[in-house]
Design an enzyme around this catalytic site. Structure first.
Site, PDB file in Angstrom:
ATOM      1  N   CYS A  22       0.805  -1.226   0.000  1.00 37.93           N
ATOM      2  CA  CYS A  22       0.000   0.000   0.000  1.00 37.93           C
ATOM      3  C   CYS A  22       0.836   1.273   0.000  1.00 37.93           C
ATOM      4  CB  CYS A  22      -0.943  -0.001   1.198  1.00 37.93           C
ATOM      5  SG  CYS A  22      -1.960  -1.492   1.312  1.00 37.93           S
ATOM      6  N   HIS A  52      -3.776   6.752   1.766  1.00 34.27           N
ATOM      7  CA  HIS A  52      -4.075   5.359   1.452  1.00 34.27           C
ATOM      8  C   HIS A  52      -5.434   4.975   2.037  1.00 34.27           C
ATOM      9  CE1 HIS A  52      -4.135   1.090   1.263  1.00 34.27           C
ATOM     10  NE2 HIS A  52      -3.924   0.935   2.549  1.00 34.27           N
ATOM     11  N   ASN A  69     -10.078  -1.764  -0.406  1.00 34.94           N
ATOM     12  CA  ASN A  69      -8.667  -1.416  -0.260  1.00 34.94           C
ATOM     13  C   ASN A  69      -7.920  -2.028  -1.444  1.00 34.94           C
ATOM     14  OD1 ASN A  69      -5.918  -1.454   0.367  1.00 34.94           O
ATOM     15  ND2 ASN A  69      -6.235  -1.853   2.533  1.00 34.94           N
TER      16      ASN A  69
END
Length: 345
Positions: free
Chosen positions: A120, A258, A288
């Site tokens: 990420c 993020h 996500n």
């Protein structure tokens, strides 16, 4: 070799995205797992997530994002000098996924390579790599493609993982821009003592089958550890990133983080002392998407008109490692590109 003069500033000429067409609702997850729609919605803030269809690989998503970025900039893909792919879920361990992207895109005379920037965190780490290649003076146009299919790497019994993760890809198209615009100083950190907060766990192969390097992998994540890291570490870090860019959290126009999950994102924005309307949320619909989540949120800010030339945007990404990075963009308009670059022997 003749190199271009080193540019003082590098900007994002366009942002591309690609998300797969299969949408998984909370109701569908409830049919598969011992959970409830209310728990997913209130705990995570996610309503749907996008996942790759059978046979659709990470490189397929990456090619879609690359073409989208080129289309939005109205440039031919074969004018790109370098393609950098950032992924933790490549099609194969070898060769580089960049080679697959170039092959599928029909870009047979362009060089490319991969980086693995800690899942990420890639939305900032990979951007910094691309910026440095432009600043070297050897490359005029660099595509940084960030793509992952984490939803394909989940334990079939991991109900939380299936509720959180989606698949997606984003692309930064980078060029030199006029001074006082573009990507500011990038700050990056790693906390290796938190290595196992988020990682892929190698599974034992079936009996009699040799383990060829990696074998099958399942994503493992300590959700509480990620939450504590984000709320304990990122607020002070974000202030430091803004300070390095000569601005403050109050003065930046937009904060794009993020998208671990929308609930955590909103808590983080409050911990920064900023109003929720100062950020962009896409994980409620996409899940996500690992490294591409920052790029997908930036794409939405541009597409919705929330981001205008001259605006300051703070990007913050954090992921496995634990690695984290941030930078401030001074957003460019079309007129900020095509700056003259003298040739230097």
């Amino acid at each position: 070799m003749v190199w271009n003069a080193v540019p003082a500033a590098v900007g994002i000429r366009s942002v591309g995205r690609f998300v797969p067409g299969i949408e998984i609702s909370n109701e569908e997850l409830v049919e598969r797992f011992d959970t409830s729609e209310e728990w997913i919605r209130t705990k995570l803030g996610i309503h749907t997530r996008r996942v790759a269809r059978p046979g659709q690989s990470t490189s397929d998503l990456a090619v879609g994002a690359l073409f989208d970025a080129c289309g939005r900039a109205d440039i031919a893909p074969d004018t790109i000098d370098l393609v950098i792919c950032c992924t933790g879920t490549p099609d194969h361990m070898l060769p580089a996924m960049a080679a697959a992207v170039l092959r599928k895109a029909g870009l047979l005379d362009i060089r490319g390579f991969d980086i693995n920037a800690g899942g990420c965190a890639g939305g900032v780490f990979a951007l910094d790599v691309g910026v440095k290649y432009i600043r070297s003076g050897e490359y005029n146009r660099v595509a940084v493609v960030i793509a992952d299919t984490v939803a394909q790497c989940l334990d079939p019994e991991d109900r939380t993982g299936h509720a959180i993760f989606g698949d997606g890809a984003g692309c930064y198209l980078l060029e030199a821009c006029r001074d006082e615009r573009g990507v500011g100083p990038t700050v990056m950190r790693t906390k290796p003592e938190l290595y196992y907060t988020a990682f892929t766990e190698r599974q034992d192969p079936p009996e009699g089958v040799p383990n060829r390097f990696s074998g099958p992998n399942y994503m493992r994540m300590d959700g509480g550890g990620v939450r504590d890291f984000a709320l304990d570490v990122i607020p002070d870090f974000a202030e430091g990133v803004a300070k390095a860019a000569g601005t403050t959290l109050d003065d930046v126009d937009l904060i794009i983080s993020h998208q671990a999950n929308p609930t955590l994102l909103r808590r983080l924005i409050r911990a920064l002392g900023q109003p929720e309307e100062k950020t962009v949320v896409v994980a409620d619909r996409l899940g996500n998407t690992s490294g591409s989540s920052v790029v997908l949120a930036l794409w939405e800010a541009v597409e919705s008109g929330r981001l205008k030339p001259g605006d300051e945007v703070l990007l913050v990404a954090f992921g496995s490692g634990m690695s984290y990075g941030g930078t401030v963009l001074r957003w460019c308009g079309p007129e900020d590109f095509g700056v003259g670059r003298m040739e230097a022997a």
